[in-house]
Design an enzyme around this catalytic site. Sequence first.
Site, mmCIF file in Angstrom:
data_model
loop_
_atom_site.group_PDB
_atom_site.id
_atom_site.type_symbol
_atom_site.label_atom_id
_atom_site.label_comp_id
_atom_site.label_asym_id
_atom_site.label_seq_id
_atom_site.Cartn_x
_atom_site.Cartn_y
_atom_site.Cartn_z
ATOM 1 N N HIS A 16 -0.370 47.445 18.200
ATOM 2 C CA HIS A 16 -0.885 48.598 17.470
ATOM 3 C C HIS A 16 -1.740 48.073 16.331
ATOM 4 C CE1 HIS A 16 -0.986 52.209 15.021
ATOM 5 N NE2 HIS A 16 -0.406 52.891 15.985
ATOM 6 N N ARG A 72 -5.724 57.679 10.592
ATOM 7 C CA ARG A 72 -7.131 57.685 11.003
ATOM 8 C C ARG A 72 -7.527 59.046 11.555
ATOM 9 N NH1 ARG A 72 -6.727 53.266 15.010
ATOM 10 N NH2 ARG A 72 -4.500 53.250 14.493
#
Lengths: 248, 607
Positions: free
Chosen positions: B236, B256
């Site tokens: 990740h 994000r």
Amino acid sequence: MATATFKIWRGDANNAAFVDYESEVSEGMVVLDAVHQIQAQQANDLAVRWNCKAGKCGSCSAEVNGNPKLMCMTRLNELPLDQPISIEPMRAFPLIKDLVTDVSWNFEVKTKIKKFNPRPPDAEDGTWRMAQEDIDRVQEFRKCIECFLCQDVCHVLRDHHLHKEFIGPRYFVHNAALEMHPLDTENRLEELKESDGIGYCNITKCCTKVCPEHITITDNAIIPLKERVVDQFYDPLRKLFRIFRSRT
Amino acid sequence: MSQYDTHTYDVLVIGAGGAGLRAAIEASSAGVSVGLVCKSLLGKAHTVMAEGGVAAALANVDERDSWKVHFADTMRGGQYLNNWRMAEIHAKEAPDRVRELEAWGALFDRTSDGRILQRNFGGHQYPRLAHVGDRTGLEMIRVLQDHGIHQGVDVHMECTVVSILKDGDRISGAFGYEREKGRFKLFCAKAIVLATGGVGKAYKITSNSWEYTGDGHSLAYHAGAELIDMEFVQFHPTGMVWPPSVRGILVTEGVRGEGGILKNNLGERFMFDHIPELYVNQTSDDPEEGWRYTQGDRNARRPPELLTRDHVARCIVSEVQEGRGSPHGGVFLDISWIKEKLSNSEVHIKRKLPSMYHQFMQLADLDITKEPMEVGPTTHYIMGGIRVDGDSQMTCVPGLFASGECGAGLHGANRLGGNSLSDLLVLGKRAGEYAAKFAKENSEATLSGTEIESSASWALRFFNSDADSNGANPFQIQYNLQDLMQELVGIARSEEGLNNARVQIQNLMDQSEQISIGGNREYNPGWHTALDLHSLMTVSESIALAASERKASIGAHSRDDYPEKEEPGAGKYNTVVQKSEDGTMEVRREPIPPVRDDLQAIIEEMG
């Protein structure tokens, strides 16, 4: 590198005592890191329960310097490291070994609470409509990570051991989450009054103080439930209505 | 003779995260008896950590979404190495599985007209993730748990299975121990569902907890099942990097999704320089457009920070390697900048990302509403795993099923965020359904006394050592394994490194047989770790072996010595790891069957 002394509770239900361990302390460490370091280097059989190490699973509850805490979210730099740090298991539950207690009672309590029972779907496609503001308050209760620290500090359980008559703050929060769920149709007030023992809570708010998720347990969950119980069972008008209804 | 308690079920589910719980609920609804084994307490499994949301084409926020778009997104994200039948089933059934959770009490965040709200996430063309702030996983596991405990499922908490027992070809049961007293448990079962999650603990930097030692992968492998595509381990892109004790803890992609941007130490948004060909049409090259996308502008294209995880992770690694990293070896992830856009940004961030705010305040003394975070890749998920039939989730071993992270096929070479929570619902349900069906159609298998005895003595072998103080330390061996996997089988791999890793893993396996355990069997983490090492070694070896077989850089698998996406002439294939007759681990390639015509047409239509 700096070191500190950790007094860790070792042993089982029959025989246990503090054992001192010296261990290194590095930047950013939390209490659980120290326990793991000691486990890996000095005491491979030191029992500790943990999972996520990020404050999300609620497994590593313990009493650090006497305060109920998640070990993974308690930074060492918040503690006075010039003195020994004591780490003990939760005291409201039977000890299994070292820092691990038998919390199975909690899981049994939950199975006895009536499960969620929704109203029929609002739309033809089988879905419901709910406004965000109607679920905000219930979402607070659903933040609970079941660490049982609220159960640990509740004097009804910790000091009076009324585990058979009182379900504890965690399960009042669970009841509140169900009772205030916009879709739920079940009524749990009778159980709250009788078998769940909500009357034992004298709102000292110890549970709210220790909740790592900052759930306002007493004010937002327990007091409203107490009010609902009072409304249903002690309201004189309702009482009359019930008598009247039972006669017809 | 060993002592053990015996429990008999039609279906035994091993693992009690989302997939295991969903399988158990489904199997018990079919009217068979079900046992559920959890390695920890109920409700603590890794599903609880999932933050961003569950992907399902409900089309509540954007009506252009459909199962077809979800299917095409999943295939594109997986570099078309996915099992397309699983991707089809997953995309079609995910909406029903999410709505079903609502009927069981889940409270997802809402749209203004009162339906389930959906958010943007990497690789998903439309807002698709149903969510509850950034604690979606907690909501899901709690709903499944609270529903499941009223289904008559028999739960065995803090219990670890160490071997699968067989009767000829088919499975007959499982053998394990409970943690409290260290006593053995024998499970007789007509069908077994493995739902044990991932393998993150094979790596030093990981978002996974101690449980994720690849138990299901290892149990299946030793029972004769196949492991496919084990080289595809998802790093990740955004884990915490500082302070050291929290390194690896996940920072949700939701940061994000809500407008967070990645910057290097020169203040550059470096992702704009790295938009891959496959995504050029969908990705914005303008910061302003990217921001509008995160705020729900349907005509805007996504910012490059929301490209797939494999790609973003690699870009972060190159920034760091080329000297443009943050002080502690990561890059900057900034959500605080949105104050330029929103007057109430502080409140907004705390509302949208409450656990992230809390996590950084408490563990890193950093206020994400005011300052950028430092982030870097962390081992998060394994796309590879136990090979199963796309419809039934059964392995090649009759009666043995797998679902959730330990199963494989759906995600191909890279998983999209949000697709794991939908995976565990859709395929967990199917595993439970078909396991119950198998149990109904088959009689009880015969358990072998010798097999039980050998499992018991195998599990106790560390206590039999004479060298009570000179034996190897299980924790140290685990650290050594994690170091070598991180370094040699991590984001960047090479033939030399992988071969070296396999030799070292073999050495550690030998060393782990020299472990001696102090204390007794009662809640003894030293013993538990020693037993887990067997699974960790098995999966580590299989990852290294499969990684060495795939001589290309595709999806989550990157080879410094083979930078091309495909080996010339090799076509699309799965790597298949299986135990050979003589007990050694073997790897082979098997071509992926061509995509069904109607599905291929969807892929082409969606671009």
